[in-house]
Design a protein around this motif. Structure first.
Motif, short mmCIF file in Angstrom:
data_model
loop_
_atom_site.label_atom_id
_atom_site.label_comp_id
_atom_site.label_asym_id
_atom_site.label_seq_id
_atom_site.Cartn_x
_atom_site.Cartn_y
_atom_site.Cartn_z
N LEU A 215 -46.58 10.34 33.33
CA LEU A 215 -47.20 9.38 32.73
C LEU A 215 -49.08 9.90 32.74
O LEU A 215 -49.29 9.46 31.96
N THR B 51 -45.04 10.71 28.07
CA THR B 51 -44.76 9.38 28.33
C THR B 51 -45.36 8.15 28.41
O THR B 51 -46.78 8.30 29.16
N ALA B 52 -44.75 6.56 28.03
CA ALA B 52 -45.81 5.60 28.68
C ALA B 52 -45.50 4.51 28.68
O ALA B 52 -43.49 4.54 29.23
N LEU B 53 -45.01 3.56 29.62
CA LEU B 53 -44.43 2.43 30.35
C LEU B 53 -43.71 1.71 28.68
O LEU B 53 -44.86 1.25 28.62
N LYS C 69 -48.66 2.25 26.21
CA LYS C 69 -49.93 3.38 26.29
C LYS C 69 -51.44 2.81 26.37
O LYS C 69 -51.72 4.36 27.64
N THR D 42 -41.23 11.23 36.72
CA THR D 42 -41.74 10.22 35.36
C THR D 42 -43.49 9.32 35.93
O THR D 42 -44.07 9.37 34.87
N THR E 83 -50.54 2.44 30.28
CA THR E 83 -50.07 3.72 31.21
C THR E 83 -51.49 5.08 31.33
O THR E 83 -51.88 5.17 32.55
#
Length: 125
Positions: free
Chosen positions: A48, A53-55, A14, A44, A17
């Protein structure tokens, strides 16, 4: 005494990201451009950037994000925190690299090459 490698913490994805989204904003990267650098789709990258969402710390995209952050920090130090100068440097053909850095960073090998190049120049300062 041997040095222990740093362990990835649960929030690392997080945090990275958020940093990558900010770098993309400062450097004027579209979702397509940032996706090319990270090896992700535009959709995606959009998720992000919106925080949905996070890496994943176990992914190649996370590793690419770490190198992008390294490049940002190196350019920031070298150019005195001038984001417009960094954008201009990325967009300008570089004789030593034989390409525009912005084009090179779209491949993992190119991203590492540009990071190493900037770090080598930063070491001279």
């Amino acid at each position: 005494m041997a040095t222990q490698p740093l362990e990835v913490q649960p929030d690392d994805g997080k945090v990275l990201t958020t940093a990558i989204a900010r770098i993309g904003e400062l450097w004027g990267f579209t979702n397509a451009k940032l996706g090319a650098v990270l090896g992700l789709s535009e959709a995606t990258v959009s998720r992000l950037r919106s925080g949905k969402t996070a890496l994943d710390p176990a992914s190649k995209s996370f590793e690419a994000g770490q190198f992008l952050l390294r490049l940002f920090r190196s350019l920031d130090a070298l150019l005195g925190s001038d984001d417009m100068a960094a954008r201009a440097w990325l967009a300008t053909p570089n004789v030593d690299l034989e390409a525009r850095p912005a084009d090179l960073i779209e491949s993992f090998a190119g991203l590492i090459t540009v990071c190493d190049y900037v770090d080598a120049h930063r070491a001279r300062v």
